[in-house]
Write a protein that holds these residues in place. Sequence first.
Motif, PDB file in Angstrom:
ATOM      1  N   ASN A   7      53.316  16.443 -28.289  1.00  0.00           N
ATOM      2  CA  ASN A   7      54.105  16.030 -26.902  1.00  0.00           C
ATOM      3  C   ASN A   7      53.990  17.180 -25.874  1.00  0.00           C
ATOM      4  O   ASN A   7      54.631  18.123 -26.344  1.00  0.00           O
ATOM      5  N   PHE A   8      53.555  16.647 -24.919  1.00  0.00           N
ATOM      6  CA  PHE A   8      53.613  17.908 -23.735  1.00  0.00           C
ATOM      7  C   PHE A   8      54.572  17.292 -22.625  1.00  0.00           C
ATOM      8  O   PHE A   8      54.786  18.242 -21.848  1.00  0.00           O
ATOM      9  N   ALA A   9      55.352  16.598 -23.143  1.00  0.00           N
ATOM     10  CA  ALA A   9      56.536  16.087 -21.985  1.00  0.00           C
ATOM     11  C   ALA A   9      58.004  16.684 -22.367  1.00  0.00           C
ATOM     12  O   ALA A   9      58.796  16.572 -21.557  1.00  0.00           O
ATOM     13  N   ASN A  10      57.937  17.379 -23.488  1.00  0.00           N
ATOM     14  CA  ASN A  10      59.267  18.068 -23.840  1.00  0.00           C
ATOM     15  C   ASN A  10      59.787  18.783 -22.654  1.00  0.00           C
ATOM     16  O   ASN A  10      60.931  18.788 -22.206  1.00  0.00           O
ATOM     17  N   ILE A  11      58.790  19.791 -22.259  1.00  0.00           N
ATOM     18  CA  ILE A  11      59.052  20.501 -20.983  1.00  0.00           C
ATOM     19  C   ILE A  11      57.838  20.038 -20.142  1.00  0.00           C
ATOM     20  O   ILE A  11      56.885  20.383 -20.392  1.00  0.00           O
ATOM     21  N   PRO A  12      58.250  19.456 -19.086  1.00  0.00           N
ATOM     22  CA  PRO A  12      57.075  19.019 -18.146  1.00  0.00           C
ATOM     23  C   PRO A  12      55.995  20.014 -17.687  1.00  0.00           C
ATOM     24  O   PRO A  12      54.821  19.554 -17.381  1.00  0.00           O
ATOM     25  N   ASP A  13      56.450  20.866 -17.337  1.00  0.00           N
ATOM     26  CA  ASP A  13      55.620  22.077 -16.624  1.00  0.00           C
ATOM     27  C   ASP A  13      54.833  22.756 -18.035  1.00  0.00           C
ATOM     28  O   ASP A  13      55.429  23.730 -18.732  1.00  0.00           O
ATOM     29  N   PRO A  14      53.450  22.291 -17.881  1.00  0.00           N
ATOM     30  CA  PRO A  14      52.731  22.946 -19.173  1.00  0.00           C
ATOM     31  C   PRO A  14      52.906  24.479 -19.293  1.00  0.00           C
ATOM     32  O   PRO A  14      52.614  25.100 -20.330  1.00  0.00           O
ATOM     33  N   LEU A  15      53.233  25.034 -18.335  1.00  0.00           N
ATOM     34  CA  LEU A  15      53.301  26.613 -18.307  1.00  0.00           C
ATOM     35  C   LEU A  15      54.078  27.068 -19.480  1.00  0.00           C
ATOM     36  O   LEU A  15      53.683  27.975 -20.232  1.00  0.00           O
ATOM     37  N   GLY A  16      55.337  26.349 -19.325  1.00  0.00           N
ATOM     38  CA  GLY A  16      56.250  26.823 -20.440  1.00  0.00           C
ATOM     39  C   GLY A  16      55.551  26.718 -21.896  1.00  0.00           C
ATOM     40  O   GLY A  16      55.917  27.564 -22.695  1.00  0.00           O
ATOM     41  N   ILE A  17      55.020  25.602 -22.261  1.00  0.00           N
ATOM     42  CA  ILE A  17      54.307  25.347 -23.569  1.00  0.00           C
ATOM     43  C   ILE A  17      53.137  26.286 -23.592  1.00  0.00           C
ATOM     44  O   ILE A  17      53.228  26.990 -24.658  1.00  0.00           O
ATOM     45  N   MET A  18      52.390  26.728 -22.704  1.00  0.00           N
ATOM     46  CA  MET A  18      51.264  27.656 -22.802  1.00  0.00           C
ATOM     47  C   MET A  18      51.788  28.988 -23.120  1.00  0.00           C
ATOM     48  O   MET A  18      51.373  29.574 -23.716  1.00  0.00           O
ATOM     49  N   LEU A  19      53.089  29.467 -22.468  1.00  0.00           N
ATOM     50  CA  LEU A  19      53.613  30.728 -22.459  1.00  0.00           C
ATOM     51  C   LEU A  19      54.196  30.834 -24.169  1.00  0.00           C
ATOM     52  O   LEU A  19      53.921  32.024 -24.557  1.00  0.00           O
ATOM     53  N   ALA A  20      54.709  29.796 -24.353  1.00  0.00           N
ATOM     54  CA  ALA A  20      55.232  29.850 -25.530  1.00  0.00           C
ATOM     55  C   ALA A  20      54.370  29.988 -27.015  1.00  0.00           C
ATOM     56  O   ALA A  20      54.327  30.663 -27.906  1.00  0.00           O
ATOM     57  N   ASP A  21      53.183  29.183 -26.664  1.00  0.00           N
ATOM     58  CA  ASP A  21      52.254  29.021 -27.829  1.00  0.00           C
ATOM     59  C   ASP A  21      50.706  29.905 -27.568  1.00  0.00           C
ATOM     60  O   ASP A  21      50.201  30.118 -28.832  1.00  0.00           O
ATOM     61  N   PHE A  22      50.447  30.150 -26.720  1.00  0.00           N
ATOM     62  CA  PHE A  22      48.970  30.589 -26.311  1.00  0.00           C
ATOM     63  C   PHE A  22      49.164  32.057 -25.902  1.00  0.00           C
ATOM     64  O   PHE A  22      48.195  32.128 -25.138  1.00  0.00           O
ATOM     65  N   THR A  23      49.978  32.667 -26.017  1.00  0.00           N
ATOM     66  CA  THR A  23      50.197  34.042 -25.603  1.00  0.00           C
ATOM     67  C   THR A  23      50.164  35.035 -26.695  1.00  0.00           C
ATOM     68  O   THR A  23      50.346  36.400 -26.592  1.00  0.00           O
ATOM     69  N   SER A  24      50.015  34.784 -27.954  1.00  0.00           N
ATOM     70  CA  SER A  24      50.119  35.652 -28.992  1.00  0.00           C
ATOM     71  C   SER A  24      49.354  35.072 -30.415  1.00  0.00           C
ATOM     72  O   SER A  24      49.027  34.034 -30.419  1.00  0.00           O
ATOM     73  N   THR A  25      48.950  35.728 -31.459  1.00  0.00           N
ATOM     74  CA  THR A  25      48.170  35.543 -32.557  1.00  0.00           C
ATOM     75  C   THR A  25      49.022  34.679 -33.574  1.00  0.00           C
ATOM     76  O   THR A  25      48.767  33.819 -33.915  1.00  0.00           O
ATOM     77  N   GLU A  26      50.469  34.833 -33.140  1.00  0.00           N
ATOM     78  CA  GLU A  26      51.434  33.997 -33.852  1.00  0.00           C
ATOM     79  C   GLU A  26      51.323  32.412 -33.659  1.00  0.00           C
ATOM     80  O   GLU A  26      51.513  31.663 -34.241  1.00  0.00           O
ATOM     81  N   GLY A  27      50.888  32.180 -32.306  1.00  0.00           N
ATOM     82  CA  GLY A  27      50.900  30.666 -31.837  1.00  0.00           C
ATOM     83  C   GLY A  27      51.914  30.091 -31.888  1.00  0.00           C
ATOM     84  O   GLY A  27      53.043  30.754 -31.206  1.00  0.00           O
ATOM     85  N   GLY A  28      51.962  28.931 -31.919  1.00  0.00           N
ATOM     86  CA  GLY A  28      53.418  27.934 -31.946  1.00  0.00           C
ATOM     87  C   GLY A  28      53.131  26.941 -33.200  1.00  0.00           C
ATOM     88  O   GLY A  28      52.223  26.751 -33.593  1.00  0.00           O
ATOM     89  N   ASP A  29      54.595  26.432 -33.469  1.00  0.00           N
ATOM     90  CA  ASP A  29      54.554  25.543 -34.768  1.00  0.00           C
ATOM     91  C   ASP A  29      53.715  24.252 -34.487  1.00  0.00           C
ATOM     92  O   ASP A  29      52.984  23.699 -35.332  1.00  0.00           O
ATOM     93  N   TRP A  30      53.572  23.970 -33.089  1.00  0.00           N
ATOM     94  CA  TRP A  30      52.837  22.535 -32.695  1.00  0.00           C
ATOM     95  C   TRP A  30      51.579  23.136 -32.107  1.00  0.00           C
ATOM     96  O   TRP A  30      50.942  22.174 -31.482  1.00  0.00           O
ATOM     97  N   GLY A  31      51.197  24.218 -32.206  1.00  0.00           N
ATOM     98  CA  GLY A  31      49.983  24.993 -31.330  1.00  0.00           C
ATOM     99  C   GLY A  31      49.098  25.525 -32.294  1.00  0.00           C
ATOM    100  O   GLY A  31      49.046  25.247 -33.340  1.00  0.00           O
ATOM    101  N   PRO A  32      48.367  26.561 -31.458  1.00  0.00           N
ATOM    102  CA  PRO A  32      47.307  27.285 -32.335  1.00  0.00           C
ATOM    103  C   PRO A  32      48.273  28.173 -33.306  1.00  0.00           C
ATOM    104  O   PRO A  32      49.218  28.383 -33.283  1.00  0.00           O
TER     105      PRO A  32
END
Lengths: 511, 297, 267
Positions: A406-431
């Motif tokens: 779900n990308f609508a939890n926080i409507p601006d994708p930037l928030g999701i991208m910053l949380a998930d795509f900026t480290s090797t750790e990734g995100g629970d629902w991302g990389p």
Amino acid sequence: MFRNLCLIIFIALAGLTGCSAPDSSDTLSISGPFEPISLDPARSGYIFSRMQVIETLVDIDNKGQLKPGLATRWEHSKDNRVWTFYLRPNVVFHDQSAMNADAVVNSLNIAFSKPAPYPQDLVEAVTALNESTVQITLSRPYRPFASLLTNYTTAILSPASYNESQEITKLSGTGPYQVEEFQPPHRVGVTKFQNYWGEPAHVSKVVYTTGHRAETRALMVASGQTDIVYNLDAASVDLLKVSKKAKVDSTLIPRTILIKVNASYPALADVKVRQALSLAIDRQGIATKILRVEDIEANQLFGPSMGVWHDATLPPAEQDVKRANALLDEAGWLQDDSGIRHKNGSPLKLNMITYANRAELIVIATALQNQWAQIGVDLRVHMENASAIPSGHADGTLQLALMARNFANIPDPLGIMLADFTSTEGGDWGPMGWQNPSVFSALSALPLVQDKKAYASQVQNIMHQINADLPVIPVVFYMQQSAVAPRVENFSFDPYERSFRLSDITLKPAS
Amino acid sequence: MAWSVGTLTFVLVRTLPGDMAYKIAASRYGDDAVSTASAAAVRAELGLDSPAWQQYFHWLSNLITLDLGDSLVSGAPVVQELQHQLGYTLLLAVCAMLVSVIIAFPLGILSGARPSSAVDNSIMVGSTFVRAQPVFSLGLLLIFLFAMELNWLPVAGFGEPRHLILPALTLGLSLAAISNRIIRSSTINVLHSAYYQFARIKGMSRFSTFCRHGIRNILLPVIAFMGIQLIGLIEGVIMVESVFAWPGIGHGLSHAVFARDIPMLQGAALVFGLMFVALNTLIDVCCARLDPRGVRQ
Amino acid sequence: MIIKRMPTLQPAQQLGLALVLMLLIFALGEGAFYAADPNTQQLAKAFSPPSTAMPLGADQFGRDMFARLGAALRLSFLLSALCVATSAITGVAAGICAAWAGGVVEKVLNFVVNTILALPGLVLVLLFAAIVPGSFIMLYLAISLTLWVEYFRLVRATAKPLINGPQLQSSMLLSFGRWYCFRRHIWPAIAPDVCTLAAFGAATSIITMASVGFVYVGLQPPTAELGLMIVELFSYYSDAPWLLAQPLIALFLMVLGFHLLAGKKTL
């Protein structure tokens, strides 16, 4: 004696079911898979925001742009750290108390102390500047902060909603509907709130019943028992398309069905393997034959509704088994007599987790298993609880997971991208375990870009890299299907799934 | 009984694979919002870090004071949730029993009065047909028939008496399919017994003989048999509640299994156990009332 | 020698036996001669009606229904055979032990049985199935655990008077072994009932497996299992009722066969 016994039982039953049937002419009955388990917005807020009981400071329009909610406007300091919100005047809660700065501060302070889909240490202080102005200071600059305040967990409740230990005892929000009955996890009944600040609702009563099984929900609307049913499964859509009892509404929403990949797992670390897996997927077949929807094949992470984050120039995703096989050969995975590919003596065996709450996932997983078997990949599917995905992410055991992100939890994708795509750790629902330093640094620098044009081209550049490197493999964009009875007018589906938009609905008088 | 059931569920759930905190978080916060952070919050709140034996003793000491704890998912006291669900389950069970009695008695007596007649055989075929399928497929068939094709009844849900009809009918039918055969054999026994024949020879009418001598004697083995049926009833309740989304204990139980909601599981299992014992006692009392000679072993 | 003591079959039981054998032959025959893969999808062939290539047509993913049905039946037969064998042997042995030993042994066994009985079988099966989702072994263990209790109660109740009865006591005095006594005195008395229970047990285990499949804690897709097939095809009841009918009828016939085979209605 037997007869007496019967009589007693009958009287008891009559007493139990004695409540007369409600007058359904002015009651809208709706059903979906969501289970309201508690009054707490941190837990079941998504239901109460959909039922329009609670509202947030910031709202979203159909295109994902922010618009005023309980705050009429907001501003932020140059460094994106201090945010000021100006509250809408003359708003009252369902308990008739006024919505003012103190109530908002109290509500937000409690909300920020509970789990939410944003970093826990982000907010430093919430203060009331005057009767109608609230200032929020962040611990670090955060550009998409206003879009966080669209999340249901930050909805504003009246101070009387909480007891001393900050638990919610009576849900008193500001929306056009107020809670009348609450039977967790099966039913929520709401009635029209007369003193709503905006356009009041038309239908005086709405009852939401949890339909735990997708098949049952579809039958409920097909038999005329229910007016609106959300989250139909694909098979039921066919059933309802021929039914006179309901119209099917299909809306593309900011959700993508994708495969989470553990890129630190040896076999999946090679981008060639990931590309081969992606090429081997028959997205067209999955879309038309399983989901029964045309043109939703995902060639990238974000769908068409996501503004600059969607790249309209990318060619559509095509299945290419030949190239997939060639890529795997190049990567050193060779097919033997059994048909399974091997490298250095170990077979290409992968495990994929998926969960049952969304009926279509398990069906797609079955299709993937089959499509990948054709390129010599032995996939085993495990049906789990949705929580197996974050838990497998945390302990590193996860290899692949199929999910509807779900990308609508926080409507601006930037928030999701910053949380998930900026480290090797990734995100629970991302990389997961994915390394791409150039994307990491470009994304981290993005919030500081002020110029709109430069921002857009940066975004395109980043998404281009991500869509080529496949840290997650997109499968299809999500088409949300709802069924609506003929007597319902002015139905519309909120692609951001924040509201059922019940207050717009009118009911045709029974003919 | 309570202790053993509780302990069994505790041990079983403890051995479930995966991290409990995650499962609970998923049930609490929804699929989209479950994350390592929310799981950590759950773990801290519920003290899932403390060793299992501590948690077990904590639970045990609470049990002695009849406190079943709070549901891990909703946070509400288990007792409260169970009370709520129990009402629905009992309502469904009682109605199903009634339905089964209403169906099974006439059929059983009919086929018992004329064994091996066409009527008897067709009833037997019907019963076998109903028995030879799982309760859920019977439920589905009834939904297709009454809700979809005829459009008489709601498919699922609760709140109005109408909603109760289909689940009760499903469960009642599946019970009646068995009990009508018991009634049949019981009827045959009674009708051929010496005392019954004597009453007829005495010149009493068919009907009055049946009322005076038949019913009571036929009831005895049937009521004794009800005890055996209770297990079937309870298992049926779980499946039927799942098909019809009926908010009873069976539904709560299968939910608790998914969500690893231990207090809820223990509570539900306890209630089932207690219900079972209570109903068995009730049946013994009924049998004693009907037949003071104490036939039931 | 045990077989010789089997009671002769009633016509209804013969019919049941015929049904079960027919399904068994279909299941094994499909595996031996037809041998299509039950999980191969051909999305283009979804919902194709029966043809010479696919005698029972194809499901929503174009999988061959004939192959799937065969696989599902094999699975059900395997499960019921395992469960019945395990529960019958355990139950009879425990029942005899309790009746023979009495005292503490009987008390302990009784306690265990009452604990298991206090929980409805399905609840136990649900719990076990949830421990290792999709595991056939777990399902088998759980169903066996709920089934053996019936044998135990039956055998204990029948054997107790026999053990204290004059025939067996005199055999014991003549220093015949316990095994002989069991064969000579107890087995003939319990054999018909045990066979009946076994047939019912087979039916119960098949229904249970289908039921847990229906609430999503049983075996997992794409396994061809009757309960799962019913759930998957349920949504297509308006498109392709003949597809949904197949697993329903197969399940029905299987259970019917075992019920008929059980013959008299034991309580």
